[in-house]
Each structure stands twice: as structure tokens, then as C-alpha cells.
Design an enzyme around this catalytic site. Sequence first.
Site, short mmCIF file in Angstrom:
data_model
loop_
_atom_site.label_atom_id
_atom_site.label_comp_id
_atom_site.label_asym_id
_atom_site.label_seq_id
_atom_site.Cartn_x
_atom_site.Cartn_y
_atom_site.Cartn_z
N ARG A 1 0.87 -1.19 0.00
CA ARG A 1 0.00 0.00 0.00
C ARG A 1 0.90 1.22 0.00
NH1 ARG A 1 -5.02 1.96 3.75
NH2 ARG A 1 -6.02 0.49 2.36
N HIS B 1 -7.72 1.04 -6.05
CA HIS B 1 -7.89 0.27 -4.81
C HIS B 1 -8.57 -1.06 -5.20
CE1 HIS B 1 -7.99 -0.68 -0.72
NE2 HIS B 1 -8.85 0.20 -0.24
N GLN C 1 -10.36 -3.65 -2.76
CA GLN C 1 -11.62 -3.09 -2.23
C GLN C 1 -12.80 -3.45 -3.14
OE1 GLN C 1 -11.91 -0.71 0.65
NE2 GLN C 1 -14.03 -1.28 0.33
N ASP D 1 -17.07 8.07 -0.18
CA ASP D 1 -15.71 7.90 0.36
C ASP D 1 -15.32 9.26 0.95
OD1 ASP D 1 -13.13 7.04 0.92
OD2 ASP D 1 -12.45 7.04 -1.17
N CYS E 1 -16.23 2.65 1.84
CA CYS E 1 -15.04 1.79 2.02
C CYS E 1 -14.46 1.93 3.43
CB CYS E 1 -14.01 2.12 0.96
SG CYS E 1 -13.57 3.85 0.90
N ARG F 1 -13.84 -7.46 3.21
CA ARG F 1 -12.45 -7.23 2.79
C ARG F 1 -11.59 -8.45 3.10
NH1 ARG F 1 -10.15 -2.49 2.48
NH2 ARG F 1 -8.74 -3.61 1.10
N1 NVA Z 1 -9.84 7.37 -1.00
C1 NVA Z 1 -9.40 6.91 0.30
C2 NVA Z 1 -9.68 5.46 0.47
C3 NVA Z 1 -9.34 4.92 1.83
C4 NVA Z 1 -9.64 3.45 1.95
C5 NVA Z 1 -7.93 7.22 0.48
O1 NVA Z 1 -7.15 6.98 -0.45
O2 NVA Z 1 -7.56 7.73 1.55
N1 CP Z 2 -11.08 0.60 3.14
C1 CP Z 2 -9.79 0.54 3.49
O1 CP Z 2 -8.89 0.33 2.66
O2 CP Z 2 -9.56 0.73 4.82
P1 CP Z 2 -8.14 0.92 5.49
O3 CP Z 2 -7.56 2.21 4.97
O4 CP Z 2 -8.41 0.96 6.96
O5 CP Z 2 -7.27 -0.24 5.11
#
Ligand code: NVA
Ligand code: CP
Length: 333
Positions: free
Chosen positions: A105, A132, A135, A228, A268, A313
Site C-alpha cells: 500500500r 484500490h 476493495q 468515500d 469503504c 475485505r
Molecule cells: N480514497 C481513500 C480510500 C481509503 C480506503 C484514500 O485513499 O484515503
Molecule cells: N477501506 C480501506 O482500505 O480501509 P483501510 O484504509 O483501513 O485499510
Amino acid sequence: MFQGRSFLKTKDFTTHEVEYLIDFSIHLKDLKKRGIPHEYMKKQNICLLFEKTSTRTRAAFTVAATDLGASPEYLGVNDIQLGKKESVEDTAIVLGSMFDGIEFRGFSQEMVEEIAKYAGVPVWNGLTDEWHPTQMIADYMTVKEEFGELKGRKLVYCGDGRNNVANSLLVAGAKLGVHVTIASPEELFPEAALIKEVKEMAKETGSKIEVTADIDAAVVDADVLYTDVWVSMGEEDKFEERVNLLKPYQINRELVEKINGDYILLHCLPAFHDTQTEYGQMIEERFGVSEMEITDEVFRSKNARQFEQAENRMHSIKAIMAATNGHLFIPKI
Ligand code: NVA
Ligand code: CP
């Protein structure tokens, strides 16, 4: 074939492969609930490499790997040399020589692609600024569990239309025959090239792709409302601009009352639905906004499925790891 492949973005997978991953996730969930072992990755070592923070993705990979009989090891970016003292290429070669699979990540999609290029083992994208993909399997799995089928359902995403989640919902929806509407201010519309590409994909499945600033009209026939955060990880300097742009795109009671018929609500997570977080408090103090992308009332309503989605997830990440790196037979899909 799945075996040995990385999972870097949904675009790389066919409709049938994405459908398979969703159905396999539902199957693995059932095995888990019935206490039936499914150790398809026995004795493997799995690296969990995180440049950005995470609750769900990290927990899901950890539990899924353990259920599959593998040993997960978390490496935070501040614990290792990546990028600062050692190139991405060298790091990937070293990690790939010790681990059987790598979750990453981080910020750039290029980095996860580069790790996959040099690691020699499957690499799973746990989120980048652009995509993502893990997800998506959980999200459309949750929709399938609710409605029984995906084709022809309408998902309306409200909010920041050009973030990793919106991009991914478009691609996965187009592949699955789900009608996807992005309702966001014009400043935050998805990139034109992506819209064009997704519309091409949609021709094959009958999915209708729409991008609009008219959120009220968009939601009328929605089966799924999705939102989101207004500011994604790495954009923390943009709160003021986003609060101003996205206030009209909040999911609240007035909006959901415009929907005809049944619908479910997905997010999410993490979500800013109250002021129980440091950011939530800061936004209230600075802008007088106590709920951002979704109101607390709607977040806690009977239509909300975000916690089922969060649990999914784990089942779906398990399916992705097992399909790409497990000891199991998957006929050509
Ligand atoms: N769009 C958000 C998703 C988090 C799971 C981010 O990138 O922070
Ligand atoms: N939805 C998601 O990716 O959550 P986290 O950022 O907690 O992993």
C-alpha cells in the site's frame, strides 16, 4: 490462469475472472463461518508492506493469510530502507527472495508495478493514489450478497469523483455489467481518458456509465449509494477546498429520501460521519462542518452495509491471495 499473477489493478482481469473472485470470496466466507479449514497457502510467508496507514486492509491481509496457513509479516515504511536508503528494485528483489507474496500500500501506482516487476512473486495492491482493486472485490461481493446478482444494478458514487475508489468502482462496475454513476462537482470529475476507456469496456457488458454534477437526479433509481472521504491519504492540505466543493454531495436524509425503492449504502471506510476523530474535530472547528461525506443518521440507518463490506475485505483478500498463490486447482476461466 490466476496462479503466479499479481493483482495490481482491476483492468488487468477479465469479467469472468472478476466474477470468479467475487464468487470465490463468498465461498470462502461460508467455509470460515462453518469452521471448515482452507489452508491453501500452508507454510508460505507473506510480506505486508505499508507506506500509508490502514486498519481494514492490514487486518484483512493478516487474518486471511493466517486462515490460509501462511505467516504474515508487517513492514511499515519507516521500519525499512525502501526508497530512502535502497531502491524499489533492490528492495523488491530482496523481499521476493524471502517471501512468497507481497502486499503493498502506498502512493504511486508505478511503485507497486515496479515491485511486481522485480519481486518474482505475486504482488497485491493494497491501495495506491490511483487504484484500490482489492476493495472492489469486497464491494461488489457485498452488492451481490444483497441483491443476488450484479448485472443491471445501479451504483451511484457521491463525492470525490477522481480518487482511487471512484476510479476503481468505474472499472470494476463496467466489467461486471453494473451501471455506475459518478455524482461529483465538475472540478472533481474522473479523468476524461478513464471515462472513455471505461465506456468502451461497458459496451461489452451492457453497463451504463454516467458522470454528472446533478446528484439529485442521479440517485433517484439507485440500488447502491456509495461514498468515500472528501480528502484521501496524501491530500491533507486540501480540506478547505474539498469541504467547499463537496458539501452539496454529502449523503444525508434529504438525499436518500429522493431514492425510489430499496437501496443499500456502502462506504469503504474510514468515514467522517461525526466529530469522534481528530480530523472530524478539526473540520468542525475550522469550517463548522460536523459531518462530512455522510451524516451520522444515514451512516447508522437500516440501509447501511459498510460494516458487512468491511468484513468482506477479509474474505475477498483471502480469495485474491489463494487464487493467485494458493495450492488449488482453478480451471481456465
Ligand atoms: N480514497 C481513500 C480510500 C481509503 C480506503 C484514500 O485513499 O484515503
Ligand atoms: N477501506 C480501506 O482500505 O480501509 P483501510 O484504509 O483501513 O485499510
